[in-house]
Design an enzyme around this catalytic site. Structure first.
Site, PDB file in Angstrom:
ATOM      1  N   LYS A 171       0.841  -1.214   0.000  1.00 36.07           N
ATOM      2  CA  LYS A 171       0.000   0.000   0.000  1.00 36.07           C
ATOM      3  C   LYS A 171       0.876   1.266   0.000  1.00 36.07           C
ATOM      4  CE  LYS A 171      -3.484   2.831   0.573  1.00 36.07           C
ATOM      5  NZ  LYS A 171      -4.448   3.173  -0.463  1.00 36.07           N
ATOM      6  N   LYS A 239       0.175  11.663   5.625  1.00 31.13           N
ATOM      7  CA  LYS A 239       0.506  10.534   6.513  1.00 31.13           C
ATOM      8  C   LYS A 239       1.177   9.409   5.715  1.00 31.13           C
ATOM      9  CE  LYS A 239      -2.780   7.714   6.770  1.00 31.13           C
ATOM     10  NZ  LYS A 239      -3.397   6.485   6.333  1.00 31.13           N
TER      11      LYS A 239
END
Ligand code: NAP
Length: 296
Positions: A171, A239
């Protein structure tokens, strides 16, 4: 039929929980802002007033939370999942968090007789709403096999990529590629606009060639309209670029283009677009060429 506690019913978790209801499962949802449980209840699920209530009686606990500290607090905090789930419960973490945190939490889960897989997703809000997500799954084969029918109910491309934490590593790579794509698409649109090009026509033909991408399909029109409603918030992509930077450093590799794009994402956030869609990178990049698209 599986009894599922689903925690985190935001842009992604909301529609995913509803797809699980539609697939015939019994889903009890909990969200920090309680009003976000309403669409789940309307779809036939149930609302819980706490993590413990959502977990009570569940065979599977699914999480779709913003960041590593959120997942850690919900799992291992007071009256969290680890303290309240029955032995053997399978935890499916769909959130995008740090791979090392995923591994650490899975160890703590195992110490309490629970099972855990990481299953971060890609495909955006549209993928969640249409149950067409790509899901990159890390964990033990038995656990991934047990989760498979639930993963298939929310995703179209479900791939077991390795042991726990591997899903998060893949991811992170996904987020690196997406951010770079968005940045270059934004640059191309600024460039085309400066040349007075017919922008919709340009986007159409670019979409049919090697420059075509899911990013171009989903984000070009948002940029042309300066419609930066999320979608995927810049705060979350910021993030994720931090996760990429840390994981790259840990592996001793460099991501120079990613580092530049991370700075542009950070600049977009610093300028007040943290709550905007990541297509708002266009606003920052246009601004570098003196093109004002307005600030929120
Ligand atoms: P979001 O809309 O902010 O949803 C997160 C939800 O979690 C919010 O509803 C939030 O509640 C809730 N929450 C936070 N802390 C909680 C807690 N302690 N207990 C219960 N609920 C809590 O974010 P999202 O876009 O769905 O993203 C979720 C995750 O998916 C992130 O890790 C993101 O990186 C990843 N992701 C997002 C996309 C996308 O396109 N959006 C795509 C792929 C992956 P409040 O309403 O109170 O804030």
């Amino acid at each position: 039929m599986t009894t599922i506690g689903f925690i985190g019913l935001g842009i992604m978790g909301g529609p995913m929980a509803r797809h699980l209801v539609a697939a015939g499962h019994e889903v009890t949802g909990f969200n920090r802002s309680p009003e976000k449980t309403r669409p789940l209840v309307d779809a036939g699920g149930r609302a819980a007033g706490s993590v413990a209530e959502a977990v009570d009686g569940a065979d599977v606990v699914a999480l779709m939370l913003p960041d590593s500290p959120d997942v850690e607090a919900v799992l291992d905090g007071e009256d969290g999942v680890f303290a309240t789930a029955k032995p053997g419960t399978l935890v499916i973490d769909f959130s995008t968090i740090r791979p090392d945190v995923a591994r650490d939490l899975a160890e703590r889960a195992a110490a309490r007789g629970l099972r855990m897989i990481d299953a971060p997703v890609s495909g955006g809000q549209a993928g969640a709403e249409n149950a067409t997500l790509s899901i990159m799954v890390g964990g033990k084969a038995d656990d991934v096999g047990a989760a498979r029918p639930l993963l298939d109910a929310v995703g179209r491309t479900v791939v077991h990529v390795g042991p726990i934490g591997s899903g998060q590593t893949v991811k992170a790579a996904n987020q690196l590629i997406v951010a770079g794509n968005i940045a270059l698409l934004a640059e191309a649109l600024v460039f085309l606009q400066a040349h007075g090009a017919d922008l919709p026509a340009a986007v159409e033909v670019l979409g049919g060639g090697l420059a075509g991408s899911a990013v171009l399909t989903q984000k070009a029109q948002k940029m042309l309209d300066a419609d930066y409603t999320p979608g995927f918030r810049i705060d979350l992509h910021h993030k994720d670029m931090g996760i990429v930077a840390d994981a790259a450093r840990a592996a001793g590799v460099v991501t120079p283009v990613g580092a530049l794009v991370a700075q542009l994402v950070a600049a977009t956030r610093a300028a007040g677009d943290g709550g905007s869609d990541h297509s708002a990178l266009h606003r920052t990049i246009a601004g570098l060429s003196g093109e004002a698209t307005g600030r929120p």
